[in-house]
Design a protein around this motif. Structure first.
Motif, PDB file in Angstrom:
ATOM      1  N   VAL A 480     -52.372 -49.760  29.423  1.00 13.63           N
ATOM      2  CA  VAL A 480     -51.601 -50.330  28.305  1.00 13.63           C
ATOM      3  C   VAL A 480     -50.361 -51.039  28.837  1.00 13.63           C
ATOM      4  CG1 VAL A 480     -52.373 -48.626  26.618  1.00 13.63           C
ATOM      5  CG2 VAL A 480     -50.315 -48.172  27.963  1.00 13.63           C
ATOM      6  N   LYS A 481     -49.832 -51.970  28.020  1.00 15.05           N
ATOM      7  CA  LYS A 481     -48.599 -52.651  28.400  1.00 15.05           C
ATOM      8  C   LYS A 481     -47.425 -52.163  27.550  1.00 15.05           C
ATOM      9  CE  LYS A 481     -48.798 -57.273  29.377  1.00 15.05           C
ATOM     10  NZ  LYS A 481     -49.321 -58.656  29.204  1.00 15.05           N
ATOM     11  N   GLY A 482     -47.729 -51.633  26.348  1.00 16.05           N
ATOM     12  CA  GLY A 482     -46.648 -51.210  25.436  1.00 16.05           C
ATOM     13  C   GLY A 482     -46.586 -49.697  25.308  1.00 16.05           C
ATOM     14  N   ARG A 483     -45.831 -49.236  24.283  1.00 12.40           N
ATOM     15  CA  ARG A 483     -45.696 -47.796  24.032  1.00 12.40           C
ATOM     16  C   ARG A 483     -46.146 -47.491  22.612  1.00 12.40           C
ATOM     17  NH1 ARG A 483     -41.779 -46.073  27.846  1.00 12.40           N
ATOM     18  NH2 ARG A 483     -41.149 -47.894  29.023  1.00 12.40           N
ATOM     19  N   ALA A 484     -46.513 -46.256  22.361  1.00 10.63           N
ATOM     20  CA  ALA A 484     -46.871 -45.845  20.999  1.00 10.63           C
ATOM     21  C   ALA A 484     -46.643 -44.347  20.847  1.00 10.63           C
ATOM     22  CB  ALA A 484     -48.326 -46.197  20.719  1.00 10.63           C
ATOM     23  N   GLU A 485     -46.298 -43.938  19.622  1.00  4.22           N
ATOM     24  CA  GLU A 485     -46.205 -42.492  19.308  1.00  4.22           C
ATOM     25  C   GLU A 485     -47.146 -42.244  18.151  1.00  4.22           C
ATOM     26  OE1 GLU A 485     -42.239 -41.012  18.924  1.00  4.22           O
ATOM     27  OE2 GLU A 485     -41.514 -42.116  20.668  1.00  4.22           O
ATOM     28  N   VAL A 486     -48.074 -41.327  18.335  1.00  2.00           N
ATOM     29  CA  VAL A 486     -49.116 -41.128  17.312  1.00  2.00           C
ATOM     30  C   VAL A 486     -49.415 -39.645  17.102  1.00  2.00           C
ATOM     31  CG1 VAL A 486     -50.343 -43.308  17.615  1.00  2.00           C
ATOM     32  CG2 VAL A 486     -50.876 -41.405  19.100  1.00  2.00           C
ATOM     33  N   GLN A 487     -50.024 -39.388  15.947  1.00  5.51           N
ATOM     34  CA  GLN A 487     -50.483 -38.029  15.654  1.00  5.51           C
ATOM     35  C   GLN A 487     -51.996 -37.987  15.784  1.00  5.51           C
ATOM     36  OE1 GLN A 487     -50.166 -36.796  11.541  1.00  5.51           O
ATOM     37  NE2 GLN A 487     -50.066 -34.634  12.090  1.00  5.51           N
ATOM     38  N   GLY A 488     -52.486 -36.918  16.372  1.00  2.13           N
ATOM     39  CA  GLY A 488     -53.925 -36.685  16.397  1.00  2.13           C
ATOM     40  C   GLY A 488     -54.166 -35.353  15.701  1.00  2.13           C
ATOM     41  N   LYS A 489     -54.879 -35.412  14.588  1.00  4.88           N
ATOM     42  CA  LYS A 489     -55.061 -34.170  13.811  1.00  4.88           C
ATOM     43  C   LYS A 489     -56.541 -33.969  13.540  1.00  4.88           C
ATOM     44  CE  LYS A 489     -53.017 -31.749   9.903  1.00  4.88           C
ATOM     45  NZ  LYS A 489     -52.071 -31.870   8.782  1.00  4.88           N
ATOM     46  N   TYR A 490     -57.001 -32.754  13.867  1.00  8.65           N
ATOM     47  CA  TYR A 490     -58.414 -32.439  13.625  1.00  8.65           C
ATOM     48  C   TYR A 490     -58.461 -31.201  12.742  1.00  8.65           C
ATOM     49  CZ  TYR A 490     -63.291 -31.154  14.530  1.00  8.65           C
ATOM     50  OH  TYR A 490     -64.616 -30.832  14.389  1.00  8.65           O
ATOM     51  N   GLY A 498     -62.530 -22.091  10.174  1.00 10.53           N
ATOM     52  CA  GLY A 498     -62.501 -23.548  10.322  1.00 10.53           C
ATOM     53  C   GLY A 498     -62.026 -23.944  11.720  1.00 10.53           C
ATOM     54  N   GLN A 499     -61.699 -25.224  11.838  1.00 11.85           N
ATOM     55  CA  GLN A 499     -61.173 -25.764  13.106  1.00 11.85           C
ATOM     56  C   GLN A 499     -59.863 -26.471  12.780  1.00 11.85           C
ATOM     57  OE1 GLN A 499     -62.274 -25.444  16.087  1.00 11.85           O
ATOM     58  NE2 GLN A 499     -64.461 -24.981  16.008  1.00 11.85           N
ATOM     59  N   TYR A 500     -58.817 -26.230  13.588  1.00 13.72           N
ATOM     60  CA  TYR A 500     -57.546 -26.899  13.313  1.00 13.72           C
ATOM     61  C   TYR A 500     -56.791 -27.160  14.617  1.00 13.72           C
ATOM     62  CZ  TYR A 500     -52.984 -28.034  11.321  1.00 13.72           C
ATOM     63  OH  TYR A 500     -51.810 -28.671  10.988  1.00 13.72           O
ATOM     64  N   GLY A 501     -56.455 -28.437  14.838  1.00 11.28           N
ATOM     65  CA  GLY A 501     -55.616 -28.799  15.989  1.00 11.28           C
ATOM     66  C   GLY A 501     -54.770 -29.983  15.577  1.00 11.28           C
ATOM     67  N   ASP A 502     -53.474 -29.987  15.947  1.00 10.77           N
ATOM     68  CA  ASP A 502     -52.592 -31.076  15.527  1.00 10.77           C
ATOM     69  C   ASP A 502     -51.617 -31.368  16.668  1.00 10.77           C
ATOM     70  OD1 ASP A 502     -50.971 -32.843  14.158  1.00 10.77           O
ATOM     71  OD2 ASP A 502     -49.802 -31.258  13.190  1.00 10.77           O
ATOM     72  N   VAL A 503     -51.614 -32.622  17.155  1.00 10.26           N
ATOM     73  CA  VAL A 503     -50.711 -32.958  18.270  1.00 10.26           C
ATOM     74  C   VAL A 503     -50.010 -34.281  17.987  1.00 10.26           C
ATOM     75  CG1 VAL A 503     -52.053 -31.770  20.066  1.00 10.26           C
ATOM     76  CG2 VAL A 503     -52.585 -34.136  19.537  1.00 10.26           C
ATOM     77  N   TRP A 504     -48.781 -34.421  18.540  1.00 11.94           N
ATOM     78  CA  TRP A 504     -48.081 -35.705  18.542  1.00 11.94           C
ATOM     79  C   TRP A 504     -47.950 -36.148  19.994  1.00 11.94           C
ATOM     80  CZ3 TRP A 504     -46.417 -38.986  14.695  1.00 11.94           C
ATOM     81  CH2 TRP A 504     -46.589 -38.514  13.372  1.00 11.94           C
ATOM     82  N   VAL A 558     -49.025 -39.789  29.350  1.00  9.95           N
ATOM     83  CA  VAL A 558     -49.195 -39.248  27.996  1.00  9.95           C
ATOM     84  C   VAL A 558     -48.310 -38.010  27.885  1.00  9.95           C
ATOM     85  CG1 VAL A 558     -50.823 -38.230  26.368  1.00  9.95           C
ATOM     86  CG2 VAL A 558     -51.549 -40.129  27.818  1.00  9.95           C
ATOM     87  N   SER A 559     -47.366 -38.033  26.907  1.00  6.73           N
ATOM     88  CA  SER A 559     -46.474 -36.872  26.723  1.00  6.73           C
ATOM     89  C   SER A 559     -46.824 -36.184  25.411  1.00  6.73           C
ATOM     90  CB  SER A 559     -45.013 -37.321  26.686  1.00  6.73           C
ATOM     91  OG  SER A 559     -44.737 -38.160  27.789  1.00  6.73           O
ATOM     92  N   LEU A 560     -46.982 -34.878  25.461  1.00  6.77           N
ATOM     93  CA  LEU A 560     -47.209 -34.062  24.259  1.00  6.77           C
ATOM     94  C   LEU A 560     -45.841 -33.541  23.829  1.00  6.77           C
ATOM     95  CD1 LEU A 560     -48.960 -32.317  22.303  1.00  6.77           C
ATOM     96  CD2 LEU A 560     -49.134 -30.634  24.137  1.00  6.77           C
ATOM     97  N   TYR A 561     -45.335 -34.007  22.630  1.00  6.59           N
ATOM     98  CA  TYR A 561     -43.977 -33.591  22.281  1.00  6.59           C
ATOM     99  C   TYR A 561     -43.884 -32.811  20.972  1.00  6.59           C
ATOM    100  CZ  TYR A 561     -43.858 -37.670  19.157  1.00  6.59           C
ATOM    101  OH  TYR A 561     -44.132 -38.580  18.165  1.00  6.59           O
ATOM    102  N   ASP A 562     -44.978 -32.723  20.182  1.00  5.48           N
ATOM    103  CA  ASP A 562     -44.914 -31.960  18.936  1.00  5.48           C
ATOM    104  C   ASP A 562     -46.328 -31.670  18.465  1.00  5.48           C
ATOM    105  OD1 ASP A 562     -43.831 -30.602  16.866  1.00  5.48           O
ATOM    106  OD2 ASP A 562     -42.835 -32.323  15.901  1.00  5.48           O
TER     107      ASP A 562
END
Length: 692
Positions: A480-490, A498-504, A558-562
């Protein structure tokens, strides 16, 4: 009994492809009575072109050896290939020769590989003669060819003969030393007086020869300038010395297929080419002390021999062709391969006549022989006495210049392929193969397309493996050339648990070559410690598969911050999926780009083609980084994308009339221009859909 060393002549025949080297060797064998009928390349009946591929293509693909006796002397004739893709094999043949006969075509004159083999002969400091062959052809011209020789080859080249008659009327040669004519009828040369129409020419060229011989010796030159001529005896003596030292190169006239000029060449080999005894001691290295050692060509000295060619035969096993430099090589003995530190059992020894062997008990210094079934020995290795180890200089072969991917036509043939390739690389040092883990392809590299194609044909014929050749895949990478902050929620709710995982995640680029970095920036336990490795695993799985176009991802942090978790439903799997979803989203938001391998390319070409070479490299998105003229040759260094260089071999060949060569190695990765990246991504998607 080993042959008397002073009577041995080891002669390498080299030149461009198709000039009649094999036919000339055949004509010598026939004139010496070693064979009773004259074979023809077109009929596939020659002694030294015996491989089915050689017979089919009517060219020599490898170096082969034959022997004959002439006027009490033993000739070992080394027939080397001259076609561009196989000419490297000529190095092995010339490495063990005591002299070289460079054959040129009377119509084409000096060609690309003529210059290459001339260089090889210079490297090994070989005395040589040039034979202008095929003088019976239409448009054949001895003097025009002589001019191209004198212009393009470095050295003092001077005719020892002139042709009598031209084209279809070529019937013999004038010997400028003896001032006699040798006319050939039915393959037999008869001495005669010089025909009237040729006398003036003969006198003029004899004068030039005398001058050239005088120039090789200061005392003789002084005498020549003072008296205007030198005596026959002095001239013959000085000529022999000059040829032996390589300070004068005699030019001969011939038609191998008609047997014209063949016997005079054989007499020259006897009289003027050095025996292994005259060539003197050879230098090697003692592998234990690393000290220099010299070895005399003496049958009583410790053994030292060099293997100059390996032939893999599925029926007989491996054959090793060698030349003895010192000592006596005996059948049923044990020797040391000092290059590899391995002991070898020697069974039968033989002299080689093309593909047939004649068993022999022992071979002395200067002799060329063959031994079967050596375990560890390869081309260029030294075989010697265990008590007196020595390593003689090996043979430097050029690196391959073109690669193809190879794929079996039948499932389950993978093992057979690797066995066949292993055997064939033992036989051919210019053939390389390796598995590329990135593109998941087996790559075969050779000296040119024809080289690789003959390898494929041989695999089918000798080892019963049928394969297809494909262009190699380009190992693109993504970043990548840029930056992004995203949520990945399953989140998945089924009956029961059930199944539950949530990361920023924060996605950002690293500098080129930075690899991958995973940063754990979690404070306060928003993602429990035991799930952090699962997040990293989910991210890493994604890197391998690629996101943008299915190529591996590099130079990324890749940084995991929340994040958040569920006491019951959170699991290792849920966090892996959440991390993978987050990265896919973040990667596409952070301005993804494709990277391509950039190669460092070095091209050598005749100076008058420098402009074409540079223009063509620029057209291939290449950057010129340096240029060095070296006489009539220029060397151009550039960096160019691998994707643009797949067809370079044939382009360079046609651009330089076959006189250019190049080498290429990986340098670094760079971003693919956007308009080209789109095409690569489209192609990757199409391939993926096809696979599904």
């Amino acid at each position: 009994m080993a042959t008397d060393i002073s009577k041995i002549r080891n002669v390498g025949f080299a030149g461009h492809g198709g000039v009649g080297k094999t036919s000339l060797v055949e004509a010598i064998l026939f004139a010496a009575g070693a064979i009773n009928r004259l074979g023809k390349v077109d009929d596939g009946t020659t002694t030294t072109d015996f491989d089915p591929d050689e017979i089919k293509r009517k060219i020599s693909l490898g170096t082969s050896v034959a022997y004959c006796d002439w006027k009490g002397h033993r000739f070992n004739l080394i027939d080397t290939p001259g076609y561009g893709d196989f000419v490297a094999d000529a190095r092995g043949g010339l490495r063990v020769a005591g002299a070289a006969v460079i054959v040129v075509d009377a119509v084409a004159g000096v060609q690309v590989q003529t210059e290459k083999v001339w260089k090889y002969a210079n490297e090994y400091a070989l005395p040589r003669a040039v034979v202008i062959n095929r003088l019976d052809r239409e448009r054949a011209d001895f003097f025009r060819t002589l001019e191209s020789l004198q212009k393009r080859l470095k050295g003092r080249l001077c005719p020892l003969q002139l042709p009598i008659g031209s084209e279809a009327g070529f019937k013999g040669v004038v010997d400028l030393v003896a001032m006699k004519a040798f006319l050939t009828a039915d393959g037999k040369a008869k001495e005669a007086e010089i025909p009237g129409e040729a006398t003036d020419d003969a006198k003029a060229w004899r004068e030039k020869l005398m001058e050239a011989v005088a120039e090789t010796d200061d005392d003789l030159l002084a005498k020549y300038l003072e008296e205007g001529s030198i005596g026959e005896e002095e001239m013959v003596k000085a000529l022999g010395k000059a040829i032996g030292q390589g300070s004068l190169v005699p030019v001969m006239a011939a038609s191998a297929t008609k047997g014209i000029g063949v016997q005079p060449l054989m007499d020259l080999i006897v009289k003027e080419f050095p025996s292994p005894a005259e060539a003197g001691a050879v230098a090697g290295i003692d592998p234990r002390t690393k000290q220099a050692v010299t070895l005399a060509p003496d049958p009583k000295a410790p053994l030292a021999a060099v293997v100059f060619k390996t032939i893999a035969d599925p029926h007989v096993g491996k054959l090793s062709l060698f030349r003895v430099y010192s000592g006596t090589f005996k059948a049923d003995s044990q020797v040391l391969n000092s290059t590899r530190g391995a002991k070898e059992r020697i069974g039968h020894l033989g002299w080689l006549m093309g593909k047939t062997q004649k068993a022999v008990e022992a071979l002395g210094p200067g002799e060329i022989g063959v031994v079967a079934k050596l375990k560890d020995t390869l081309t260029g290795d030294t075989l010697c006495d265990e008590a007196h180890p020595v390593v003689l200089p090996g043979i430097a072969f050029p690196e391959p210049s073109i690669s193809f991917a190879i794929q079996p036509k039948t499932r389950g043939d993978e093992d057979k392929i690797s066995t066949a390739l292993h055997r064939m690389t033992e036989e051919d040092p210019t053939l390389h193969h390796h598995f590329d883990p990135e593109t998941k392809q087996l790559l075969v590299s050779g000296m040119g397309q024809l080289h690789v194609e003959t390898v494929v044909e041989r695999m089918k014929r000798k080892y019963n493996v049928d394969v297809s050749l494909l262009p190699p895949r380009i190992p693109y990478k993504e970043t990548v050339k840029g930056r992004a902050e995203v949520q990945g929620k399953y989140k998945k709710q089924t009956g029961g648990r059930g199944q539950y995982g949530d990361v920023w995640l924060k996605v950002e680029p690293l500098q080129r070559g930075g690899g991958f970095e995973f940063v754990d920036d979690i404070f306060g336990g928003s993602v429990p410690r035991n799930f952090i490795p699962s997040v990293e695993k989910g991210v890493r799985n994604c890197l391998k598969r690629g996101i943008f176009a299915g190529y591996p991802i590099v130079d990324l942090r890749v940084s995991l911050y929340d994040g958040s978790y569920h006491d019951v439903d959170s699991s290792d799997m849920a966090f892996q999926i959440a991390a993978s979803m987050g990265l896919q989203k973040g990667f596409m938001e952070a301005h993804p780009v494709l990277l391509e391998p950039i190669m460092h390319v070095e091209v050598t070409a005749p100076s008058d083609h420098a402009g074409d070479v540079i223009g063509d490299l620029n057209g291939r998105r290449g950057r010129i980084v340096g240029m060095e003229p070296d006489g009539e040759v220029v060397s151009v260094r550039a960096q160019a994308p691998m994707a643009e260089m797949l067809t370079y071999e044939s382009a360079l060949r046609s651009m330089t009339g076959g006189r250019g060569g190049y080498s290429m190695e990986f340098s670094h990765y760079e971003e693919v221009p956007a308009h080209l990246a789109e095409k690569v991504v489209e192609a990757a998607k199409a391939e993926k859909e096809k696979a599904h």
